[in-house]
Design a protein around this motif. Sequence first.
Motif: not given
Length: 91
Positions: A45, A56, A58
């Motif tokens: 990140r 991201t 998820t």
Amino acid sequence: MHQEQQQSGSRLSALVRDDTLVLEVEDNGRGRNGEPEGAGLAGMRELAAQVGGILTITTPSGGGTRVEARLPLADRARGRHEVTPPPCSGS
């Protein structure tokens, strides 16, 4: 220490949308199950942010984990960003 993922498949894609490189990695393992983000994901990140991108992570509704990096190409082509990864710590 990481538990075995119980994974049977994964997918990797790379494409360019406008001036952005979009990298996606997805697997159908158990997902993160609310586990905190580790140093590896935090480092990815941070590196994405250094070049003006975003990362991201998820968990799709069917399970597994999906990591997507969106990295700008226009600034990189002009030589604006130079990133040196942090040293790896031995663990």
